[in-house]
Design an enzyme around this catalytic site. Structure first.
Site, PDB file in Angstrom:
ATOM      1  N   GLU A 167       0.815  -1.112  -0.119  1.00  0.00           N
ATOM      2  CA  GLU A 167      -0.061  -0.037   0.073  1.00  0.00           C
ATOM      3  C   GLU A 167       0.817   1.397   0.185  1.00  0.00           C
ATOM      4  O   GLU A 167       0.723   2.224  -0.823  1.00  0.00           O
ATOM      5  CB  GLU A 167      -0.882   0.205   1.325  1.00  0.00           C
ATOM      6  CG  GLU A 167      -1.881   1.235   1.245  1.00  0.00           C
ATOM      7  CD  GLU A 167      -2.692   1.409   2.415  1.00  0.00           C
ATOM      8  OE1 GLU A 167      -2.648   0.396   3.223  1.00  0.00           O
ATOM      9  OE2 GLU A 167      -3.300   2.278   2.371  1.00  0.00           O
ATOM     10  N   ASP A 183      -1.072  -5.111   3.068  1.00  0.00           N
ATOM     11  CA  ASP A 183      -1.299  -3.695   3.836  1.00  0.00           C
ATOM     12  C   ASP A 183      -0.783  -3.809   5.126  1.00  0.00           C
ATOM     13  O   ASP A 183      -1.129  -4.451   5.892  1.00  0.00           O
ATOM     14  CB  ASP A 183      -2.973  -3.933   3.667  1.00  0.00           C
ATOM     15  CG  ASP A 183      -3.455  -2.509   4.243  1.00  0.00           C
ATOM     16  OD1 ASP A 183      -4.765  -2.259   3.848  1.00  0.00           O
ATOM     17  OD2 ASP A 183      -2.851  -1.912   4.911  1.00  0.00           O
ATOM     18  N   ILE A 186      -0.770  -1.853   7.862  1.00  0.00           N
ATOM     19  CA  ILE A 186      -1.929  -1.521   8.623  1.00  0.00           C
ATOM     20  C   ILE A 186      -3.227  -1.637   7.898  1.00  0.00           C
ATOM     21  O   ILE A 186      -3.351  -0.566   7.115  1.00  0.00           O
ATOM     22  CB  ILE A 186      -1.568  -0.310   9.561  1.00  0.00           C
ATOM     23  CG1 ILE A 186      -0.272  -0.391  10.186  1.00  0.00           C
ATOM     24  CG2 ILE A 186      -2.587  -0.021  10.513  1.00  0.00           C
ATOM     25  CD1 ILE A 186       0.083   0.762  11.505  1.00  0.00           C
ATOM     26  N   ASP A 187      -3.997  -2.341   8.118  1.00  0.00           N
ATOM     27  CA  ASP A 187      -5.496  -2.251   7.550  1.00  0.00           C
ATOM     28  C   ASP A 187      -6.352  -1.777   8.747  1.00  0.00           C
ATOM     29  O   ASP A 187      -6.573  -2.641   9.656  1.00  0.00           O
ATOM     30  CB  ASP A 187      -5.933  -3.445   6.820  1.00  0.00           C
ATOM     31  CG  ASP A 187      -7.367  -3.297   6.232  1.00  0.00           C
ATOM     32  OD1 ASP A 187      -7.143  -2.195   5.503  1.00  0.00           O
ATOM     33  OD2 ASP A 187      -8.141  -4.018   6.368  1.00  0.00           O
ATOM     34  N   THR A 216      -5.620   1.823   9.637  1.00  0.00           N
ATOM     35  CA  THR A 216      -4.970   2.814   9.922  1.00  0.00           C
ATOM     36  C   THR A 216      -5.702   4.306  10.941  1.00  0.00           C
ATOM     37  O   THR A 216      -5.223   4.654  12.003  1.00  0.00           O
ATOM     38  CB  THR A 216      -4.163   3.785   8.934  1.00  0.00           C
ATOM     39  OG1 THR A 216      -3.306   2.574   8.374  1.00  0.00           O
ATOM     40  CG2 THR A 216      -3.319   4.914   9.369  1.00  0.00           C
ATOM     41  N   ASP A 270      -6.241  -4.083   0.429  1.00  0.00           N
ATOM     42  CA  ASP A 270      -7.245  -4.217   1.612  1.00  0.00           C
ATOM     43  C   ASP A 270      -7.575  -5.648   1.723  1.00  0.00           C
ATOM     44  O   ASP A 270      -8.180  -6.182   2.794  1.00  0.00           O
ATOM     45  CB  ASP A 270      -8.307  -3.238   1.447  1.00  0.00           C
ATOM     46  CG  ASP A 270      -7.833  -1.717   1.694  1.00  0.00           C
ATOM     47  OD1 ASP A 270      -8.153  -1.091   0.701  1.00  0.00           O
ATOM     48  OD2 ASP A 270      -7.201  -1.527   2.392  1.00  0.00           O
TER      49      ASP A 270
HETATM   50  O1  LIG Z   1      -6.075   2.626   4.860  1.00  0.00           O
HETATM   51  P1  LIG Z   1      -6.271   1.240   5.501  1.00  0.00           P
HETATM   52  O2  LIG Z   1      -6.633   1.373   6.984  1.00  0.00           O
HETATM   53  O3  LIG Z   1      -5.362   0.381   5.166  1.00  0.00           O
HETATM   54  O4  LIG Z   1      -7.689   0.506   4.687  1.00  0.00           O
HETATM   55  C1  LIG Z   1      -8.926   1.149   5.165  1.00  0.00           C
HETATM   56  C2  LIG Z   1      -9.833   0.079   4.575  1.00  0.00           C
HETATM   57  O5  LIG Z   1      -9.651  -1.242   5.338  1.00  0.00           O
HETATM   58  C3  LIG Z   1     -11.193   0.343   4.622  1.00  0.00           C
HETATM   59  O6  LIG Z   1     -11.835  -0.569   4.434  1.00  0.00           O
HETATM   60  C4  LIG Z   1     -11.520   1.823   3.834  1.00  0.00           C
HETATM   61  O7  LIG Z   1     -12.915   1.914   4.093  1.00  0.00           O
HETATM   62  C5  LIG Z   1     -10.628   2.828   4.385  1.00  0.00           C
HETATM   63  O8  LIG Z   1     -10.727   3.925   3.535  1.00  0.00           O
HETATM   64  C6  LIG Z   1      -9.075   2.302   4.177  1.00  0.00           C
HETATM   65  O9  LIG Z   1      -8.822   2.148   2.881  1.00  0.00           O
HETATM   66 MG   LIG Z   2      -6.244  -1.210   3.990  1.00  0.00          MG
HETATM   67 MG   LIG Z   3      -3.047   0.153   5.329  1.00  0.00          MG
END
Ligand SMILES: O=P([O-])([O-])O[C@@H]1[C@@H](O)[C@H](O)[C@@H](O)[C@H](O)[C@@H]1O
Ligand SMILES: [Mg+2]
Ligand SMILES: [Mg+2]
Length: 289
Positions: free
Chosen positions: A70, A90, A92-93, A95, A216
């Site tokens: 990412e 990813d 940190i999914d 963030t 993601d």
């Molecule tokens: O940015 P991140 O925390 O890796 O990933 C997040 C996703 O898990 C989430 O579904 C989306 O709605 C956010 O906009 C963001 O993209």
């Molecule tokens: Mg993500």
């Molecule tokens: Mg992320």
């Protein structure tokens, strides 16, 4: 028969656990936050540090492997799947959850079509799936919910980070349509990967989102499939992980009901030329949280 990818997946699990340690440590300190495609598309130094930790660790063991990360893509690297084994990461999914010291934060590692790993480090839950060999959480088998009536379902979704009013209107139209099916409830963990692991665990019947990215959903897509779930594009048909649109459901029946309910639109694809992507990585001034 011996699994040629077993040691590679073991390494993915080990490095995901290490990434979780880094994230948990960072939660105890200050986090410098900057933004990417919008004022609410957040990124921290920990996202970038964890992604580099994962990539360097894999490169040392598997020098021919390729990466889609990412934060590397945000920095201008390509987002193209190649014929070489490709890791989709990813770091940190969730963030935004991480910045607000909220609970659900995951790190996801996927080696295209072979295995997927999602580690929820605050809960210490390691979700894994190996193509054709099932899905697990901390070694326990996962199975999607058997509820086929969408009116008896909980559906997960997220609002994303695009605040264009026309996009937000479409997202809210879909949310209204889903709520009025009716469904028992709508939930959002703040992490696409966690929402999909909740589908795989049978906790919710479906997750959908328009605006996600391949990093993601890649790892959790295999976890949902191996738990007996179904992946579908929001307009029906096969999901395209680069399209930024996905439905992950416990069954074709529930997925098809959502196809009829969601107001579809097409964000710029992840594999579009960088100039055509909305993520122009406008890093605004950093702030400490
Ligand atoms: O940015 P991140 O925390 O890796 O990933 C997040 C996703 O898990 C989430 O579904 C989306 O709605 C956010 O906009 C963001 O993209
Ligand atoms: Mg993500
Ligand atoms: Mg992320």
């Amino acid at each position: 028969m011996a699994d040629p990818w077993e040691s590679t997946m073991d390494h993915a699990v080990a490095i995901a656990r290490k990434a979780g340690e880094v994230v948990r440590d960072a939660l105890r300190g200050d986090r410098m936050v900057t933004t990417k495609s919008s004022a609410v598309d957040l990124v921290t130094q920990t996202d970038q540090k964890v992604e580099q930790l994962i990539i360097q660790s894999v490169k040392e063991k598997f020098p021919t492997h390729r990466f889609i990360g990412e934060e590397s893509v945000a920095a201008g690297e390509s987002c193209i799947l190649s014929d070489s084994p490709t890791w989709i990461i990813d770091p940190i999914d969730g963030t935004t959850n991480f910045v607000h010291t909220h609970l659900t934060v995951t790190s996801t590692l996927d080696l295209q079509v072979e295995f997927g790993v999602v580690y929820s480090c605050i809960e210490d839950k390691m979700f894994t799936a190996r193509r054709g060999r099932g899905a697990f959480c901390n070694g326990e088998p996962l199975q999607v919910s058997q509820q086929k009536a969408v009116e008896q379902a909980i559906v997960a979704t997220e609002f994303g980070s695009d605040r264009d009013p026309e996009v937000v209107d479409k997202i809210f139209q879909s949310l209204r349509n889903v709520l009025c099916l009716p469904v028992h409830g709508v939930r959002g963990a703040g992490s696409a990967a966690m929402n999909m692991c909740l589908v795989a665990s049978g906790c919710v019947e479906a997750y959908y989102e328009i605006g996600v990215h391949v990093w993601d959903v890649a790892a959790a897509s295999l976890i949902v499939s191996e738990a007996g779930g179904v992946l579908m594009d929001v307009e029906g048909g096969e999901v395209d992980l680069m399209s930024r649109r996905i439905i992950a459901a416990n069954s074709k029946t529930v997925a098809e009901r959502l196809v009829k309910t969601i107001v579809a639109f097409s964000p710029p694809r992840d594999d579009a030329a960088p100039s055509d992507r909305c993520e122009d990585s406008t890093h605004l001034s950093a702030r400490k949280v």
